[in-house]
Write a protein that holds these residues in place. Structure first.
Motif, PDB file in Angstrom:
ATOM      1  N   LYS A   1       0.834  -1.204   0.000  1.00 48.48           N
ATOM      2  CA  LYS A   1       0.000   0.000   0.000  1.00 48.48           C
ATOM      3  C   LYS A   1       0.867   1.252   0.000  1.00 48.48           C
ATOM      4  O   LYS A   1       0.586   2.222  -0.677  1.00 48.48           O
ATOM      5  CB  LYS A   1      -0.915   0.005   1.231  1.00 48.48           C
ATOM      6  N   LEU A   2       1.942   1.180   0.767  1.00 44.20           N
ATOM      7  CA  LEU A   2       2.813   2.338   0.923  1.00 44.20           C
ATOM      8  C   LEU A   2       3.634   2.576  -0.346  1.00 44.20           C
ATOM      9  O   LEU A   2       4.169   1.629  -0.932  1.00 44.20           O
ATOM     10  CB  LEU A   2       3.765   2.077   2.109  1.00 44.20           C
TER      11      LEU A   2
ATOM     12  N   GLN B   1      11.326   0.837   6.775  1.00 42.63           N
ATOM     13  CA  GLN B   1      10.857   1.748   5.723  1.00 42.63           C
ATOM     14  C   GLN B   1       9.367   1.565   5.474  1.00 42.63           C
ATOM     15  O   GLN B   1       8.640   2.524   5.226  1.00 42.63           O
ATOM     16  CB  GLN B   1      11.612   1.500   4.402  1.00 42.63           C
ATOM     17  N   LEU B   2       8.919   0.293   5.512  1.00 41.47           N
ATOM     18  CA  LEU B   2       7.517  -0.007   5.214  1.00 41.47           C
ATOM     19  C   LEU B   2       6.623   0.157   6.443  1.00 41.47           C
ATOM     20  O   LEU B   2       5.402   0.200   6.332  1.00 41.47           O
ATOM     21  CB  LEU B   2       7.383  -1.447   4.698  1.00 41.47           C
TER      22      LEU B   2
ATOM     23  N   CYS C   1      19.235 -10.460   5.726  1.00 41.22           N
ATOM     24  CA  CYS C   1      18.286 -10.221   6.824  1.00 41.22           C
ATOM     25  C   CYS C   1      18.417  -8.796   7.357  1.00 41.22           C
ATOM     26  O   CYS C   1      17.417  -8.165   7.700  1.00 41.22           O
ATOM     27  CB  CYS C   1      18.500 -11.239   7.944  1.00 41.22           C
ATOM     28  N   GLN C   2      19.627  -8.299   7.417  1.00 44.27           N
ATOM     29  CA  GLN C   2      19.822  -6.900   7.820  1.00 44.27           C
ATOM     30  C   GLN C   2      19.070  -5.978   6.850  1.00 44.27           C
ATOM     31  O   GLN C   2      18.438  -5.008   7.250  1.00 44.27           O
ATOM     32  CB  GLN C   2      21.321  -6.524   7.811  1.00 44.27           C
ATOM     33  N   THR C   3      19.142  -6.327   5.580  1.00 39.73           N
ATOM     34  CA  THR C   3      18.482  -5.517   4.546  1.00 39.73           C
ATOM     35  C   THR C   3      16.964  -5.579   4.679  1.00 39.73           C
ATOM     36  O   THR C   3      16.280  -4.555   4.619  1.00 39.73           O
ATOM     37  CB  THR C   3      18.927  -5.996   3.150  1.00 39.73           C
ATOM     38  N   SER C   4      16.427  -6.779   4.900  1.00 39.61           N
ATOM     39  CA  SER C   4      14.966  -6.845   4.989  1.00 39.61           C
ATOM     40  C   SER C   4      14.482  -6.237   6.300  1.00 39.61           C
ATOM     41  O   SER C   4      13.378  -5.688   6.351  1.00 39.61           O
ATOM     42  CB  SER C   4      14.446  -8.272   4.775  1.00 39.61           C
ATOM     43  N   HIS C   5      15.308  -6.308   7.341  1.00 44.17           N
ATOM     44  CA  HIS C   5      14.924  -5.652   8.590  1.00 44.17           C
ATOM     45  C   HIS C   5      14.879  -4.133   8.396  1.00 44.17           C
ATOM     46  O   HIS C   5      13.953  -3.457   8.861  1.00 44.17           O
ATOM     47  CB  HIS C   5      15.924  -6.024   9.685  1.00 44.17           C
TER      48      HIS C   5
END
Lengths: 293, 293
Positions: B17-18, B278-279, B269-273
């Motif tokens: 959505k964002l 951000q989201l 995992c650091q990146t998705s965290h």
């Protein structure tokens, strides 16, 4: 024939913060049976100090409406637990031990070697009462304290349990670290010593590998799989151990593979959705979420 | 060598959505590359009316810091999209079509037969510009409107795409209904017509089967797998389609199986965290949750 052992009431609820009233647990047992569950671990006769969520074990087990087609199971840690269990209509008991020294120490407060005679006593006496006993081995595929666990150690513990007279050993990936090749390797080794009917698998889905490990186990010839409604579960003495393999996810896969279990997925999801309301939280099963967003 | 195609920026973000600012997407691309991702689908040149989240495709693609070891990919739905894409440094394009008539109609607003000439034109012109084109086939394992999809129809569509000149077809389980035997059956059939290098798999984890289906695909000889950071994803025209197979979960399994991808799980995992921040929401990858509770 594939046998699914529902462990949510025990391995699941023992890790929930919320205390579930006994009558709700009774309703849960009944709903699971209505959905087609035939093997159900309903509680644990550990000391209530350690697992207050299951402090109602005696009451729950005594008040079960025994269905003749269902096997009711419970965890029995020691002689004291056994005495309690024997006063109830529970059909089948389970003892437990870890494959890694540190986890066993934290979980049972004894070394592995010190644990054997305790289990030996339970198994011997249970058998005198014509009760079958399952053996759980935890941390088979990895320990939160020691990391990788030597397969030789796993084989040794399984042999000791079998020598005591357990009829089946459930191999636990307590912290959900196992990957497919590791499962294949362990099962290949264990199936040299034991028949596929003597082994069950008990996966946690902490890293999303629960279902693929179940699939690989089926490919190896395993016919008994543990799972937990909604993916309830974890282990109080294993940091980061979230969620057992969800029964819904397992049944969805088995259904899709044409493997009959007699379990109705829709009713199962209705049951876990009802349980979510009782717990006031969402459960982790993906199939459940595909039914109820 | 197993190739992981990261589709989170496209298949993932198009369902959020964002609206993510372009500079955040650029940072995400860079972080993914730093974590070892070599194949990355960064955006889609569809009309912004349909996918406003990717309305910055031209800007994002033009401002990429091109890393010589990385292939940057983008979705190109038609000639207009192709013209936009050709003005950017994107290396490789992808066209898409559904295996089921109703889904294709809802997704592309054309029948399957009407879609072929549109794709034909894109592929032909892209090739004139020395660009490789991938073909996506959606709803290969099931359609939200039509249910089961005939494998013959899938084979026919793949043949038509190959005849046009796509170098690879990614088989999409758009609504995440596939189970292992079904995947094995479909791949066995398709591998009679095409080489394993010509096929990729694109699983969604809606019912928890993404990883086991990836495992079965590897067993069948498939070497290219699509996945999405954190399990981002879904499909706006496929009700109930949540989450792609998470890249972290796939890499965890591949690592455990000794399959080298050059991708660093910890950095991923650091990146998705970071992306979760951000989201402003948690992503569904289980491995990610085992790193960051």
């Amino acid at each position: 024939m594939i046998q699914v052992v529902e462990v949510g009431l025990r391995d699941g609820l023992q890790n929930e913060k919320l205390m579930i009233p006994t009558h709700v647990k009774q309703r849960l047992v009944q709903r699971l049976i209505n959905a087609g569950i035939k093997e159900i671990e309903v509680t644990s006769f550990v000391h209530p100090t350690w697992v207050p969520q299951l402090a109602d074990a005696d009451l729950l087990a005594s008040q079960l409406h025994i269905d003749p087609g269902v096997t009711y199971r419970a965890l029995v840690p020691n002689r004291k637990g056994l005495e309690r269990a024997l006063r109830t209509p529970i059909h089948e008991y389970a003892v437990f031990i870890s494959a890694s020294e540190t986890h066993n120490q934290k979980n049972i407060n004894k070394s592995i070697e010190e644990t054997f005679p305790v289990l030996q006593e339970v198994v011997a006496e249970a058998k005198q009462h014509q009760k079958r006993v399952r053996g759980y081995v935890s941390t088979v595929f990895g320990c939160p304290y020691e990391g990788k666990v030597d397969l030789k150690q796993v084989v040794m513990i399984c042999e000791r349990l079998m020598d005591m007279g357990v009829y089946e050993i459930s191999l636990g990936d307590t912290i959900g670290v196992a990957t497919p090749n590791q499962v294949k390797e362990a099962l290949t080794e264990l199936l040299r010593q034991f028949s596929s009917e003597q082994l069950a698998v008990h996966f946690h889905d902490t890293r999303g590998t629960g279902l693929v490990n179940a699939y690989v186990s089926l490919e190896c010839g395993i016919t008994t799989l543990d799972s937990s409604l909604g993916g309830l579960g974890g282990c109080p003495y294993a940091p980061g151990a979230t969620g057992n393999l969800a029964t819904e996810d397992l049944i969805y896969m088995l259904d899709g593979m044409g493997i009959k279990t007699g379990i109705n997925l829709e009713e199962l999801c209705q049951t876990s959705h009802w349980l979510e309301e009782q717990l006031g939280k969402k459960l982790s099963s993906k199939v459940l979420r595909s039914y109820f967003q």
